[in-house]
Design an enzyme around this catalytic site. Structure first.
Site, PDB file in Angstrom:
ATOM      1  N   ARG A  39     -26.417  16.199  16.586  1.00 44.65           N
ATOM      2  CA  ARG A  39     -27.642  15.437  16.317  1.00 44.65           C
ATOM      3  C   ARG A  39     -28.759  16.332  15.816  1.00 44.65           C
ATOM      4  O   ARG A  39     -29.640  15.884  15.082  1.00 44.65           O
ATOM      5  CB  ARG A  39     -28.044  14.627  17.551  1.00 44.65           C
ATOM      6  CG  ARG A  39     -27.203  13.365  17.694  1.00 44.65           C
ATOM      7  CD  ARG A  39     -27.269  12.797  19.076  1.00 44.65           C
ATOM      8  NE  ARG A  39     -26.281  13.419  19.941  1.00 44.65           N
ATOM      9  CZ  ARG A  39     -26.256  13.304  21.249  1.00 44.65           C
ATOM     10  NH1 ARG A  39     -27.188  12.620  21.870  1.00 44.65           N
ATOM     11  NH2 ARG A  39     -25.313  13.888  21.952  1.00 44.65           N
TER      12      ARG A  39
ATOM     13  N   GLU B  79     -22.501  21.423  32.242  1.00 45.75           N
ATOM     14  CA  GLU B  79     -22.597  20.930  33.616  1.00 45.75           C
ATOM     15  C   GLU B  79     -21.420  21.479  34.450  1.00 45.75           C
ATOM     16  O   GLU B  79     -21.603  21.934  35.566  1.00 45.75           O
ATOM     17  CB  GLU B  79     -22.578  19.404  33.594  1.00 45.75           C
ATOM     18  CG  GLU B  79     -23.183  18.814  34.841  1.00 45.75           C
ATOM     19  CD  GLU B  79     -23.265  17.298  34.733  1.00 45.75           C
ATOM     20  OE1 GLU B  79     -23.123  16.759  33.615  1.00 45.75           O
ATOM     21  OE2 GLU B  79     -23.460  16.676  35.789  1.00 45.75           O
TER      22      GLU B  79
HETATM   23  P1  AMP Z   1     -28.438  20.678  28.149  1.00 45.64           P
HETATM   24  O1  AMP Z   1     -27.656  21.864  27.638  1.00 45.64           O
HETATM   25  O2  AMP Z   1     -28.099  20.335  29.575  1.00 45.64           O
HETATM   26  O3  AMP Z   1     -29.921  20.842  27.922  1.00 45.64           O
HETATM   27  O4  AMP Z   1     -27.959  19.403  27.319  1.00 45.64           O
HETATM   28  C1  AMP Z   1     -28.457  19.154  26.051  1.00 45.64           C
HETATM   29  C2  AMP Z   1     -27.399  18.647  25.105  1.00 45.64           C
HETATM   30  O5  AMP Z   1     -26.586  17.622  25.694  1.00 45.64           O
HETATM   31  C3  AMP Z   1     -28.073  18.042  23.888  1.00 45.64           C
HETATM   32  O6  AMP Z   1     -27.378  18.457  22.729  1.00 45.64           O
HETATM   33  C4  AMP Z   1     -27.989  16.550  24.122  1.00 45.64           C
HETATM   34  O7  AMP Z   1     -27.703  15.885  22.922  1.00 45.64           O
HETATM   35  C5  AMP Z   1     -26.875  16.339  25.164  1.00 45.64           C
HETATM   36  N1  AMP Z   1     -27.302  15.492  26.303  1.00 45.64           N
HETATM   37  C6  AMP Z   1     -27.466  15.902  27.601  1.00 45.64           C
HETATM   38  N2  AMP Z   1     -27.837  14.894  28.409  1.00 45.64           N
HETATM   39  C7  AMP Z   1     -27.944  13.790  27.617  1.00 45.64           C
HETATM   40  C8  AMP Z   1     -28.334  12.407  27.843  1.00 45.64           C
HETATM   41  N3  AMP Z   1     -28.688  11.955  29.067  1.00 45.64           N
HETATM   42  N4  AMP Z   1     -28.338  11.575  26.788  1.00 45.64           N
HETATM   43  C9  AMP Z   1     -27.997  12.008  25.547  1.00 45.64           C
HETATM   44  N5  AMP Z   1     -27.631  13.284  25.263  1.00 45.64           N
HETATM   45  C10 AMP Z   1     -27.600  14.176  26.272  1.00 45.64           C
END
Ligand code: AMP
Length: 182
Positions: free
Chosen positions: A65, A102
């Protein structure tokens, strides 16, 4: 921060899918925002607004995205675009970085010659949650010599602390809307 009406309109343009891709996750779906010409245009303008008056050499976008948003932002500020991809997708010589998911880790890559030393780069993605993905991207960009001016996201999930973690790395963070929870 942005004005309240814009934040309200932006929130209304984002669709939430409960329990996707797994139970307990509220998936913030930006395809509805991308399909809304007015909301998409305003989002692209607002994402890098604080830095738009200065020199930006490159916009880096995180697969997938971040490519859509980053490409539009790069055009808007007359900068080049650099993709950060999942491992094994880029055809030329790459630099690779592990990042926290995660559960477990994954790896992302950038072309080693994508950015010249000291070039001013803005990182773009749709959403910051734990910040693991964006932290990996910042480290990758710095490793190949970028000066990371800022990291910009449409959506912040503040309870997960990613924006704060990025700021601790010395990266200014801009987000346009916040949602509670995961
Ligand atoms: P993080 O590494 O935990 O900050 O996760 C960010 C990445 O995961 C981004 O590329 C987001 O597109 C995707 N992502 C994580 N949580 C969500 C959510 N609740 N809804 C949509 N995309 C998410």
């Amino acid at each position: 921060m942005t004005d309240l009406q814009f934040e309200h309109d932006l929130k209304a343009a984002i669709r939430t899918i409960p329990n996707y891709p797994k139970p307990g996750i509220m998936f913030r779906d930006i395809t509805t925002l991308l399909g809304n010409a007015r909301a998409f245009r305003r989002t692209v303008d607002e994402l890098v607004q604080p830095w738009a008056g200065g020199k930006i050499d490159k916009v880096a976008g995180i697969e997938a995205r971040g490519f859509i948003l980053g490409g539009a932002v790069a055009h808007q500020v007359s900068a080049g675009f650099v993709p950060i991809r999942k491992k094994g997708k880029l055809p030329h010589q790459t630099v690779r970085m592990a990042y926290a998911l995660e559960y477990g880790t994954d790896e992302m890559e950038i072309h080693a010659d994508a950015i010249g030393k000291g070039e001013r780069v803005v990182l773009v993605d749709d959403l910051i949650a734990t910040g693991g993905t964006a932290e990996g991207a910042v480290k990758l960009l710095r490793q190949i010599g970028a000066e990371v001016l800022a990291a910009c996201f449409i959506i912040d999930l503040p309870e997960l602390g990613g924006a704060d973690a990025l700021r601790k790395l010395g990266v200014p963070v801009r987000t346009l809307v916040s949602f509670e929870g995961h």
